[in-house]
Enzyme design. Structure first.
Site, PDB file in Angstrom:
ATOM      1  N   GLY A   1       0.805  -1.229   0.000  1.00  0.00           N
ATOM      2  CA  GLY A   1       0.000   0.000   0.000  1.00  0.00           C
ATOM      3  C   GLY A   1       0.830   1.267   0.000  1.00  0.00           C
TER       4      GLY A   1
ATOM      5  N   GLY B   1       2.543   3.664   1.537  1.00  0.00           N
ATOM      6  CA  GLY B   1       3.060   3.874   2.887  1.00  0.00           C
ATOM      7  C   GLY B   1       3.545   5.291   3.111  1.00  0.00           C
TER       8      GLY B   1
ATOM      9  N   LYS C   1       4.504  12.404  -2.397  1.00  0.00           N
ATOM     10  CA  LYS C   1       5.314  11.284  -1.902  1.00  0.00           C
ATOM     11  C   LYS C   1       6.215  11.811  -0.795  1.00  0.00           C
ATOM     12  CE  LYS C   1       8.470   7.631  -3.445  1.00  0.00           C
ATOM     13  NZ  LYS C   1       9.012   6.950  -4.642  1.00  0.00           N
TER      14      LYS C   1
ATOM     15  N   ASP D   1       8.393   5.537   8.363  1.00  0.00           N
ATOM     16  CA  ASP D   1       7.936   6.839   8.860  1.00  0.00           C
ATOM     17  C   ASP D   1       7.079   7.641   7.889  1.00  0.00           C
ATOM     18  OD1 ASP D   1       9.814   7.489   6.985  1.00  0.00           O
ATOM     19  OD2 ASP D   1      11.255   8.369   8.394  1.00  0.00           O
ATOM     20  N   GLY D   2       6.922   7.156   6.657  1.00  0.00           N
ATOM     21  CA  GLY D   2       6.098   7.893   5.694  1.00  0.00           C
ATOM     22  C   GLY D   2       6.788   9.094   5.072  1.00  0.00           C
TER      23      GLY D   2
ATOM     24  N   ARG E   1      -1.381   0.195  -9.714  1.00  0.00           N
ATOM     25  CA  ARG E   1      -0.274  -0.737  -9.993  1.00  0.00           C
ATOM     26  C   ARG E   1      -0.800  -2.154 -10.143  1.00  0.00           C
ATOM     27  NH1 ARG E   1       3.695   2.015  -6.672  1.00  0.00           N
ATOM     28  NH2 ARG E   1       2.836   4.108  -6.400  1.00  0.00           N
TER      29      ARG E   1
ATOM     30  N   ASP F   1       4.445  -4.221  -7.275  1.00  0.00           N
ATOM     31  CA  ASP F   1       3.821  -3.002  -6.727  1.00  0.00           C
ATOM     32  C   ASP F   1       4.437  -1.758  -7.347  1.00  0.00           C
ATOM     33  OD1 ASP F   1       6.015  -4.153  -5.073  1.00  0.00           O
ATOM     34  OD2 ASP F   1       5.923  -2.224  -4.065  1.00  0.00           O
TER      35      ASP F   1
ATOM     36  N   ASP G   1       7.568   4.972  -9.631  1.00  0.00           N
ATOM     37  CA  ASP G   1       8.348   4.710  -8.417  1.00  0.00           C
ATOM     38  C   ASP G   1       9.848   4.697  -8.668  1.00  0.00           C
ATOM     39  OD1 ASP G   1       6.166   4.742  -6.825  1.00  0.00           O
ATOM     40  OD2 ASP G   1       6.496   2.765  -5.942  1.00  0.00           O
TER      41      ASP G   1
HETATM   42  P1  AMP Z   1       9.177   0.578  -2.745  1.00  0.00           P
HETATM   43  O1  AMP Z   1       9.646  -0.795  -3.150  1.00  0.00           O
HETATM   44  O2  AMP Z   1      10.260   1.514  -2.348  1.00  0.00           O
HETATM   45  O3  AMP Z   1       8.318   1.169  -3.807  1.00  0.00           O
HETATM   46  O4  AMP Z   1       8.291   0.442  -1.423  1.00  0.00           O
HETATM   47  C1  AMP Z   1       7.668  -0.723  -1.004  1.00  0.00           C
HETATM   48  C2  AMP Z   1       6.647  -0.428   0.052  1.00  0.00           C
HETATM   49  O5  AMP Z   1       7.234   0.192   1.191  1.00  0.00           O
HETATM   50  C3  AMP Z   1       5.506   0.483  -0.390  1.00  0.00           C
HETATM   51  O6  AMP Z   1       4.331   0.029   0.213  1.00  0.00           O
HETATM   52  C4  AMP Z   1       5.924   1.825   0.172  1.00  0.00           C
HETATM   53  O7  AMP Z   1       4.820   2.668   0.390  1.00  0.00           O
HETATM   54  C5  AMP Z   1       6.581   1.419   1.478  1.00  0.00           C
HETATM   55  N1  AMP Z   1       7.548   2.412   1.952  1.00  0.00           N
HETATM   56  C6  AMP Z   1       8.768   2.690   1.415  1.00  0.00           C
HETATM   57  N2  AMP Z   1       9.374   3.663   2.127  1.00  0.00           N
HETATM   58  C7  AMP Z   1       8.531   4.026   3.111  1.00  0.00           C
HETATM   59  C8  AMP Z   1       8.588   4.987   4.176  1.00  0.00           C
HETATM   60  N3  AMP Z   1       9.639   5.779   4.374  1.00  0.00           N
HETATM   61  N4  AMP Z   1       7.509   5.070   4.981  1.00  0.00           N
HETATM   62  C9  AMP Z   1       6.444   4.280   4.818  1.00  0.00           C
HETATM   63  N5  AMP Z   1       6.332   3.358   3.864  1.00  0.00           N
HETATM   64  C10 AMP Z   1       7.359   3.220   3.005  1.00  0.00           C
HETATM   65 MG    MG Z   2       6.818   1.391  -4.599  1.00  0.00          MG
END
Ligand code: AMP
Ligand code: MG
Length: 524
Positions: free
Chosen positions: A101, A103, A124, A136-137, A201, A273, A283
């Site tokens: 999801g 995040g 983002k 931490d988002g 996605r 994703d 992404d």
């Molecule tokens: P990614 O492979 O970097 O696209 O991220 C995989 C998952 O981790 C996705 O659900 C992102 O929303 C989550 N995510 C990555 N970095 C963070 C962050 N700093 N805080 C919260 N969720 C994250």
């Molecule tokens: Mg991603």
């Protein structure tokens, strides 16, 4: 900002998570959760894209207003915005990972511009959501700048991509262990506003299939077709409509990956994703640009062991990802054969697009299939480029300057990284240039037209990792001029720009093993 008008179909037409609270949890029976961006200390505009602003109907005064930094830093909403985080899952590095999801991404709304186009605005790094899991988002300036810069550069290169409107500094720091080696540091934070017709996605569909939530799966597919593939919506038979849609997704993805191979882009994290249902590059994380041609290369240190997402593997991985999507939608199609046909179409469309792009890169009018023909010619070239440690972009760009009647290596001199390796590759490469030259002469295209056509597909300026890193170093020190200049150069990647030669230079030695230049991790 008066120009921004919203029509939020995703939240209006699809089921919401009923829980209003913003805490991390599994979300069932819903496509999204409503969530507000978390305000930041001191939002300030660092960079913006004038083309994307123009698409949205914003002028420079709008973008430079205090309200803009406030809204696009996450400190306020405009009338009509209905923020949410989407629920999706995904296969990460080949394994099903369950719920992921948004995040740290929060969609603000679907803006309708003066031409009637729908553009979703998504922040983002805007703070935690129910999908933040253990993180931490937030996002650091270096990764946000890379996403902002590269999405715009990709657009100007003619590669399908999500866009970026703005890069807003938060005035706060974010702690990251960049190389996962036990050395966390506080880095400046930033928020990107990304813009695309849709951020859906493969994983948005996979999550419902994995949970057996078929009614929801059906709803999301039919919503996607109605909103984002209106040309397919007329088909009244649901299974037939969904199959045509999947076929279209396969075709778009095939073209997308052929473009990546054309320009030397390595996504770095092709998890399902991170695969756009619209066939866009999406992404931007530990992506990289091929400097010396090497199909084995990946910029992502997190993937250094298996190199699953290495440059040369991307066409196979996209196919594998489409298989996962086919499995996910099977329950609401219930026919194997047409799904298999669409997957076969992926391979056909990819091969045809790839050959056509390579044909253009080599300055040929026609492609002769087969080992005796141009497939063999290209394969031998790739072997020589890898063995001789030759810069991909500079080689193809300068190939247009080689005289086919008297081939020589001089025009290619700046493409070599290592004099010793050049010395061993020289004779064979010259042999290849002669073969290519003979081929070109036999076709008899007028030289000037051929060179111009080559220059339209072989970029001179790409956002090489070291260039992005120089812009990051300066921006972290408070100076965004380098980023502005780089963005300006990358607006016209196919045009020689006098005075800006340094942006076309091959990777300097200092950048070879420097973190951020050749090594990147998922820590962002
Ligand atoms: P990614 O492979 O970097 O696209 O991220 C995989 C998952 O981790 C996705 O659900 C992102 O929303 C989550 N995510 C990555 N970095 C963070 C962050 N700093 N805080 C919260 N969720 C994250
Ligand atoms: Mg991603």
């Amino acid at each position: 900002m008066r120009a921004l008008r919203f029509d939020n179909r995703f939240v209006r037409e699809l089921p919401a998570d009923p829980e209003p609270d913003n805490h991390v949890r599994p979300v069932h029976g819903a496509c999204y959760s409503r969530v507000m961006p978390t305000p930041v200390k001191a939002p300030h505009l660092l960079a913006w894209s004038r083309e994307v602003a123009e698409i949205l109907g914003l002028d420079e005064a709008d973008v430079r207003s205090a309200e803009f930094a406030r809204v696009f830093g996450g400190n306020g909403l405009l009338p009509g915005m209905e923020p949410y985080a989407a629920c999706y899952g995904g296969h990460q590095f080949g394994n099903w990972a369950g719920q992921l999801g948004d995040g740290r991404a929060i969609t603000l709304g679907e803006s309708i511009n003066a031409r009637g186009e729908r553009w979703e605005l998504q922040l983002k790094g805007a703070g935690p959501t129910p999908y933040s899991r253990f993180a931490d988002g937030r996002a650091v300036l270096r990764s946000s700048l890379r996403e902002f810069l590269c999405s715009e550069a990709m657009h100007h290169l003619g590669v399908p991509t999500t866009r970026a409107l703005s890069l807003v500094g938060t005035g706060e720091t974010v702690v990251r262990d960049m190389l996962y080696d036990g050395n966390p540091r506080a880095e400046p934070g930033a928020v990107v506003c990304r813009v695309a017709p849709s951020f859906i996605r493969f994983g948005n569909f996979e999550i419902f299939a994995s949970r057996g939530e078929e009614a929801l799966l059906e709803r999301l597919i039919d919503f996607t077709i109605a909103r984002d593939f209106p040309e397919l919506a007329a088909e009244t038979d649901a299974a037939a409509r969904r199959i045509r849609w999947f076929d279209e997704v396969c075709r778009r993805t095939a073209v997308l990956v052929a473009h990546w191979m054309r320009v030397g882009f390595v996504h770095g994290v092709m998890n399902t994703d991170n695969m756009s249902i619209l066939g866009l590059t999406i992404d931007y994380g530990p992506y990289g640009w091929v400097d010396d041609f090497d199909p084995e290369w990946t910029p992502n240190t997190t993937d250094a062991g298996g190199r699953r997402y290495r440059f040369g593997n991307q066409p196979y991985i996209a196919h594998w990802n489409l298989w996962q999507l086919a499995n996910a939608i099977y329950p609401v199609v219930r026919e194997v054969e047409p799904l298999e046909r669409a997957l076969a179409a992926y391979a056909e469309v990819h091969d045809a697009s790839y050959r056509d792009m390579m044909r253009a890169k080599l300055g040929l009018a026609e492609w002769r299939v087969g080992q005796e023909g141009d497939d063999g010619l290209l394969e031998r070239l790739h072997r020589l480029l890898a063995a001789g440690e030759v810069d991909m972009s500079l080689f193809f760009r300068r190939l247009a300057e080689v005289d086919p009647a008297a081939p020589a290596l001089e025009p290619l001199a700046e493409a070599f990284y290592d004099p010793a390796r050049r010395a061993t590759a020289d004779a064979e490469l010259l042999g290849w240039l002669r073969e290519h030259g003979a081929r070109v002469l036999a076709e008899g295209q007028p030289a000037a037209a051929r060179r111009a056509a080559m220059n339209r597909v072989n970029p001179l300026y790409v956002p090489r990792n070291y260039l992005a890193q120089q812009a990051i170093d300066a921006a972290e020190a408070g100076d965004t001029a380098e980023l502005e200049t780089l963005l300006e150069v990358l607006r016209r990647p196919y045009d020689e720009q006098p005075g800006r030669e340094r942006f076309a230079a091959r990777r300097p030695d200092w950048a070879r093993d420097r973190p951020g230049c050749s090594m990147l991790s998922c820590s962002s």
